[in-house]
Design a protein around this motif. Structure first.
Motif, PDB file in Angstrom:
ATOM      1  N   ARG A  89       0.879  -1.173   0.000  1.00 30.42           N
ATOM      2  CA  ARG A  89       0.000   0.000   0.000  1.00 30.42           C
ATOM      3  C   ARG A  89       0.917   1.224   0.000  1.00 30.42           C
ATOM      4  O   ARG A  89       1.515   1.558   1.017  1.00 30.42           O
TER       5      ARG A  89
ATOM      6  N   VAL B 101       3.422   1.412   3.131  1.00 28.87           N
ATOM      7  CA  VAL B 101       3.108   1.446   4.572  1.00 28.87           C
ATOM      8  C   VAL B 101       3.036   0.018   5.087  1.00 28.87           C
ATOM      9  O   VAL B 101       3.487  -0.299   6.171  1.00 28.87           O
ATOM     10  N   ASN B 102       2.418  -0.855   4.259  1.00 30.68           N
ATOM     11  CA  ASN B 102       2.336  -2.264   4.614  1.00 30.68           C
ATOM     12  C   ASN B 102       2.066  -3.059   3.338  1.00 30.68           C
ATOM     13  O   ASN B 102       1.722  -2.495   2.304  1.00 30.68           O
TER      14      ASN B 102
ATOM     15  N   LYS C   8      -0.367  -8.558   4.252  1.00 30.84           N
ATOM     16  CA  LYS C   8      -0.661  -9.149   5.566  1.00 30.84           C
ATOM     17  C   LYS C   8      -0.912  -8.102   6.648  1.00 30.84           C
ATOM     18  O   LYS C   8      -1.438  -8.426   7.709  1.00 30.84           O
ATOM     19  N   GLY C   9      -0.516  -6.875   6.419  1.00 30.26           N
ATOM     20  CA  GLY C   9      -0.826  -5.803   7.361  1.00 30.26           C
ATOM     21  C   GLY C   9       0.255  -5.559   8.397  1.00 30.26           C
ATOM     22  O   GLY C   9       1.152  -6.387   8.612  1.00 30.26           O
ATOM     23  N   VAL C  10       0.153  -4.402   9.055  1.00 29.42           N
ATOM     24  CA  VAL C  10       1.193  -3.926   9.970  1.00 29.42           C
ATOM     25  C   VAL C  10       1.409  -4.883  11.144  1.00 29.42           C
ATOM     26  O   VAL C  10       2.549  -5.201  11.498  1.00 29.42           O
ATOM     27  N   LEU C  11       0.305  -5.353  11.749  1.00 32.60           N
ATOM     28  CA  LEU C  11       0.442  -6.222  12.935  1.00 32.60           C
ATOM     29  C   LEU C  11       1.226  -7.486  12.601  1.00 32.60           C
ATOM     30  O   LEU C  11       2.178  -7.842  13.303  1.00 32.60           O
ATOM     31  N   ALA C  12       0.834  -8.156  11.538  1.00 32.60           N
ATOM     32  CA  ALA C  12       1.495  -9.413  11.161  1.00 32.60           C
ATOM     33  C   ALA C  12       2.951  -9.154  10.781  1.00 32.60           C
ATOM     34  O   ALA C  12       3.842  -9.942  11.127  1.00 32.60           O
TER      35      ALA C  12
ATOM     36  N   PRO D 135      -4.951   4.232  22.415  1.00 28.53           N
ATOM     37  CA  PRO D 135      -3.632   4.803  22.122  1.00 28.53           C
ATOM     38  C   PRO D 135      -3.653   6.329  22.237  1.00 28.53           C
ATOM     39  O   PRO D 135      -4.653   6.964  21.901  1.00 28.53           O
TER      40      PRO D 135
ATOM     41  N   ARG E  84      -1.654   9.499  20.693  1.00 29.78           N
ATOM     42  CA  ARG E  84      -0.765   9.675  19.548  1.00 29.78           C
ATOM     43  C   ARG E  84       0.016  10.976  19.653  1.00 29.78           C
ATOM     44  O   ARG E  84      -0.192  11.770  20.564  1.00 29.78           O
TER      45      ARG E  84
ATOM     46  N   PHE F 129      -0.060   1.755  19.087  1.00 31.15           N
ATOM     47  CA  PHE F 129      -0.293   0.423  19.632  1.00 31.15           C
ATOM     48  C   PHE F 129       0.992  -0.390  19.475  1.00 31.15           C
ATOM     49  O   PHE F 129       1.639  -0.342  18.434  1.00 31.15           O
TER      50      PHE F 129
END
Lengths: 125, 377
Positions: free
Chosen positions: B23, B34-35, B38-42, B301, B303, B324
């Motif tokens: 992305r 940005v990621n 699978k996304g930021v967490l993974a 959170p 920020r 987070f």
């Protein structure tokens, strides 16, 4: 028979017996990414159409959730406190945010139907 | 958006980012992911468990060389560059005359040659043009070669050493903050055992073609996944590392920022860098504010920009990074408070959307770092 409507801000509302169940769309959760926190309104809160009625936080950023209609919040999804990822996993099902008793059902006519919302998403892709 | 605005620059790995489902966003003038899918967490958790591959080619790379280059660079930074042995890396900052931070950077001393001493610098993308102009203006007697055609890859995580060793034999012998050159398929790789995640890992400076080939090979490994800027930020925040323009800037001094460890005793005593008067005064008399870790009690959170208040509701500081923490499953933040509030365990409030959320001051890093420091026998 439940009716589903959408906002241009990517909330949905499923209306049944004068009460709308509100959340963010599958497209919206995909844009946000992993949801880590959801701030919900108090039960009994009064909201006008388009008014901020919650906040969804992903790892990346915080986004406001706006009420698609005016009315009184009658229930919130307590499961989201411990399982905010439900918003990603099942945004239009178990990942709903709050239920609101419609003050003015005529407001629904200002929302998008599924075809119009799908066209909006397609234009953003 | 104005028509005058330039399209973001592309790194050598741009086509890979697209093919991998990145992305893409404009970050410091570069199109970067940005990621991925699978996304930021993974991505964050994978880096802590195995090894993440980061494209950090947007960062500024340059060679500074000439007679007495190490001593001359010390006129711009508080770090001890003269004491740096060849093949060793040090973290330091460019300071301004007010003792604020213009940028933070990594300095590697390379082997000297006939032209004199040679230093390899890595600076932040958003600051690189200003940094290079600053170096050319202040050190006109030295030669500055920006490595515009070089990519920079970071491989970070507990599996990084074993994976990279399979492709570039010898790299696992490097200690933390050590650097060496390796030849890989005819290309020269400048490999540093360093990073920005708190994990063991490497940063690899290499020509664009070699970067594409090496990235492709590394991504075939089960233990390697591509990681975007989102997880890069959450990893460095958990590791308690500063992000320039957020946790440190032209107004914060290295002492306020808790970076006194990056100055040697000689440099603290002798000064001789911009803003030394303020920095030495802060060392002697203390600071007005200092960077601390913050742990919100709840799940929301706080920020960047959130106000920090004391028990009476008075504003005592501001959050400079927050979000987070995937490895902890809860929010964390960093910010500046006066020293009387900096003690571990101090109760403060973070103002989020008008509400005062209770939080405590905690030690940094939030997640223990796992750098490669061989135990000496």
């Amino acid at each position: 028979m439940a009716d589903m409507f959408f906002t241009k801000d990517h909330e949905y509302i499923v209306v049944e017996d004068g009460v709308g169940r509100v959340g963010i769309t599958r497209f919206a959760q995909g844009q946000l990414g992993d949801v880590v926190f959801v701030e919900l309104p108090d039960v009994g809160a009064q909201r006008r159409q388009g008014e901020e009625t919650g906040v969804v936080e992903s790892v990346k950023a915080a986004s406001e959730v706006f009420s698609p209609v005016s009315g009184e919040v009658v229930e919130v999804n307590a499961d989201l406190s411990d399982h905010p990822a439900l918003v990603n996993e099942d945004p239009q099902g178990d990942g709903w945010f709050f239920k609101i008793k419609l003050a003015n059902p005529a407001e629904l006519s200002s929302l998008l139907d599924k075809a119009a919302y799908d066209a909006l998403v397609a234009s953003l892709a | 958006m104005s028509d005058m605005e330039q399209a973001p620059a592309r790194t050598p790995l741009y086509a890979r980012h697209i093919a991998l489902g990145g992305r893409m966003v404009d970050f410091a003038g570069y199109a970067l992911p940005v990621n991925y899918s699978k996304g930021v967490l993974a991505e964050h958790l994978f880096t802590r468990e195995k090894a993440g591959l980061f494209d950090v080619s947007h960062m500024g790379q340059a060679l500074l060389s000439g007679p007495d280059a190490a001593r001359r660079l010390e006129s711009l930074v508080p770090g001890d560059i003269q004491a740096l042995a060849p093949g060793r890396i040090r973290y330091t900052q460019f300071t301004n005359d007010e003792g604020g931070i213009l940028d933070d950077l990594m300095v590697t001393r390379l082997a000297s040659n006939a032209a004199g001493e040679r230093l390899f610098l890595v600076v932040n993308a958003a600051c690189k043009q200003a940094d290079f102009a600053h170096l050319r203006a202040k050190l006109p007697d030295l030669r500055l070669d920006a490595l515009e055609d070089h990519a920079l890859l970071a491989l970070q995580g507990p599996a990084a050493a074993a994976v990279l060793e399979r492709h570039v034999p010898g790299v696992s012998a490097l200690g933390f903050m050590a650097h060496d050159y390796f030849i890989w398929r005819g290309a020269q790789l400048g490999v540093s055992r360093s990073g920005y995640t708190g994990e063991d890992g490497f940063e690899i400076s290499l020509p664009a073609d070699a970067a594409r080939s090496l990235a492709d090979l590394l991504l075939l490994e089960d233990d390697v996944e591509p990681i975007g800027l989102g997880a890069r930020d959450s990893l460095r925040l958990e590791a308690g590392l500063c992000l320039y323009g957020h946790d440190i800037d032209r107004t914060t001094s290295p002492i306020e920022a808790g970076l006194v460890w990056s100055m040697s005793r000689r440099r603290r005593e002798q000064g001789g860098f911009p803003g030394a008067a303020r920095i030495q005064k802060e060392l002697a008399e203390g600071v007005a504010r200092q960077r601390v870790g913050l742990a919100p009690d709840g799940k929301a959170p706080a920020r960047e920009g959130a106000e920090i208040t004391n028990a009476d509701g008075a504003v005592i500081g501001r959050v400079t990074s927050g979000g987070f923490a995937p490895s902890l499953g809860r929010p964390i933040a960093m910010g500046y408070v006066p020293p009387e509030f900096a003690r571990e365990g101090t109760a403060v409030n973070l103002i989020v959307r008008g509400k005062a959320l209770p939080a405590r001051v905690v030690a940094l890093p939030f997640v223990p770092n796992r750098y490669h420091r061989p135990v000496k026998g």
